[in-house]
Design an enzyme around this catalytic site. Structure first.
Site, PDB file in Angstrom:
ATOM      1  CE  LYS A  13      -2.164  -0.628   3.903  1.00 37.18           C
ATOM      2  NZ  LYS A  13      -2.058  -1.897   4.541  1.00 37.18           N
ATOM      3  NE  ARG A  88      -3.941  -0.851  10.070  1.00 38.10           N
ATOM      4  CZ  ARG A  88      -2.689  -0.204   9.017  1.00 38.10           C
ATOM      5  NH1 ARG A  88      -2.791   1.156   9.246  1.00 38.10           N
ATOM      6  NH2 ARG A  88      -2.068  -1.014   9.029  1.00 38.10           N
ATOM      7  NE  ARG A 123       7.437  -2.640   5.679  1.00 36.65           N
ATOM      8  CZ  ARG A 123       6.180  -2.724   5.620  1.00 36.65           C
ATOM      9  NH1 ARG A 123       5.263  -1.904   5.008  1.00 36.65           N
ATOM     10  NH2 ARG A 123       5.264  -2.474   7.315  1.00 36.65           N
ATOM     11  NE  ARG A 156       6.556  -0.252  10.403  1.00 33.21           N
ATOM     12  CZ  ARG A 156       6.158  -0.563   9.682  1.00 33.21           C
ATOM     13  NH1 ARG A 156       6.022   0.978   8.256  1.00 33.21           N
ATOM     14  NH2 ARG A 156       4.765  -1.000  10.157  1.00 33.21           N
ATOM     15  NE  ARG A 167       1.853  -4.349  11.148  1.00 30.30           N
ATOM     16  CZ  ARG A 167       2.986  -3.579  10.540  1.00 30.30           C
ATOM     17  NH1 ARG A 167       4.389  -4.413  10.297  1.00 30.30           N
ATOM     18  NH2 ARG A 167       2.520  -3.177  10.281  1.00 30.30           N
TER      19      ARG A 167
HETATM   20  P1  AMP Z   1       1.124   1.195   8.814  1.00 28.61           P
HETATM   21  O1  AMP Z   1       2.716   1.908   9.014  1.00 28.61           O
HETATM   22  O2  AMP Z   1       0.121   1.451   8.410  1.00 28.61           O
HETATM   23  O3  AMP Z   1       1.643  -0.560   8.528  1.00 28.61           O
HETATM   24  O4  AMP Z   1       1.143   0.924  10.721  1.00 28.61           O
HETATM   25  C1  AMP Z   1       1.636   0.550  11.376  1.00 28.61           C
HETATM   26  C2  AMP Z   1       0.509   0.431  12.701  1.00 28.61           C
HETATM   27  O5  AMP Z   1       0.848   1.181  13.015  1.00 28.61           O
HETATM   28  C3  AMP Z   1       0.018  -0.402  12.968  1.00 28.61           C
HETATM   29  O6  AMP Z   1      -0.332  -1.848  12.805  1.00 28.61           O
HETATM   30  C4  AMP Z   1      -0.828   0.263  13.709  1.00 28.61           C
HETATM   31  O7  AMP Z   1      -1.014  -0.453  14.871  1.00 28.61           O
HETATM   32  C5  AMP Z   1      -0.692   1.937  13.640  1.00 28.61           C
HETATM   33  N1  AMP Z   1      -2.117   2.026  12.716  1.00 28.61           N
HETATM   34  C6  AMP Z   1      -1.749   2.297  11.360  1.00 28.61           C
HETATM   35  N2  AMP Z   1      -2.876   3.009  11.017  1.00 28.61           N
HETATM   36  C7  AMP Z   1      -3.957   2.925  11.675  1.00 28.61           C
HETATM   37  C8  AMP Z   1      -4.902   2.703  11.866  1.00 28.61           C
HETATM   38  N3  AMP Z   1      -5.954   3.783  10.902  1.00 28.61           N
HETATM   39  N4  AMP Z   1      -6.200   2.094  12.766  1.00 28.61           N
HETATM   40  C9  AMP Z   1      -5.328   1.475  14.153  1.00 28.61           C
HETATM   41  N5  AMP Z   1      -4.290   1.421  13.937  1.00 28.61           N
HETATM   42  C10 AMP Z   1      -2.994   2.249  13.021  1.00 28.61           C
END
Ligand code: AMP
Length: 212
Positions: A13, A88, A123, A156, A167
């Site tokens: 994404k 999400r 990654r 990360r 996740r």
């Molecule tokens: P990402 O970088 O989009 O993979 O997000 C990393 C982490 O941030 C996720 O695993 C969640 O813990 C948190 N996170 C990001 N966006 C959201 C969201 N819209 N709702 C809840 N948690 C989020």
């Protein structure tokens, strides 16, 4: 143009959001990146979110809804924006509706769970500017430091295999239902993630252009 990307963590994404941001000249907004920045800066929100992120769980809806409301009110979003990682949950999607925001297109990038686990372990991210790379699929020029700012790249914490499995479970339970939510609104486009990032990019941009 208002574009949303759905997909499991590691489906690509973020990469596709960056490509589309360049092509359509609108900002790509990643709630994950905003939260990671807050953690780095030690803000109150960052401290509250840290344990959720590190466990591979979702940060509470009210926190992320607050983040997105604030970000979308900024002037650079006036001509459109790209959402990467928000919403999400169905509650988050409903909050977006309640804000009067209607997306033009929702692109779901589909990748098998096994592929995701393999991808996430490769990654690498830049903690300074947030750029994302992959040891095999999208290496930086020297394989070690960021192309933009030369900072050393890191894995990360939430990309470790145990956390990735958590996740993915969260994605299937809470986020995947959003596909039906947006299909019901006639907005959903499915893109099958390809081995080559550039092939996924072509399919993604074609899906977006098909609604223009
Ligand atoms: P990402 O970088 O989009 O993979 O997000 C990393 C982490 O941030 C996720 O695993 C969640 O813990 C948190 N996170 C990001 N966006 C959201 C969201 N819209 N709702 C809840 N948690 C989020």
């Amino acid at each position: 143009m208002k574009i949303m990307f759905l997909g499991a963590p590691g489906a690509g994404k973020g990469t596709q959001a960056e490509n589309a941001a360049k092509k359509y000249n609108i900002p790509a907004i990643s709630t994950g990146a905003i939260i990671r920045e807050a953690i780095k800066n030690g803000t109150e929100m960052g401290l509250a979110a840290k344990s959720y992120i590190e466990a591979g769980a979702l940060v509470p809806d009210d926190v992320v809804i607050g983040i997105i409301k604030e970000r979308l009110s900024e002037s650079d979003c006036a001509q459109g924006f790209i959402l990467d990682g928000f919403p999400r949950t169905v509650a988050q999607a409903e909050a977006l509706d309640a804000m009067g925001i209607e997306m033009d297109v929702v692109v779901s990038i589909e990748v098998a769970d096994e592929t995701i686990v393999e991808r996430m372990s490769g990654r690498r991210v830049c903690d300074k500017c947030g750029a994302s790379y992959h040891t095999k699929y999208k290496p930086s020029a020297d394989g070690k430091t960021c192309d933009n700012c030369k900072t050393e790249l890191t894995l990360r914490k939430d990309d470790s295999p145990e956390v990735v499995i958590n996740r993915l479970k969260t994605y299937h339970e809470l986020t995947e239902p959003l596909k039906d939510y947006y299909a019901g609104k006639g907005k959903l486009k499915i893109v099958i993630g390809q081995e080559e990032v550039s092939d996924t990019t072509k399919l993604t941009l074609a899906a977006i252009d098909s609604v223009k």
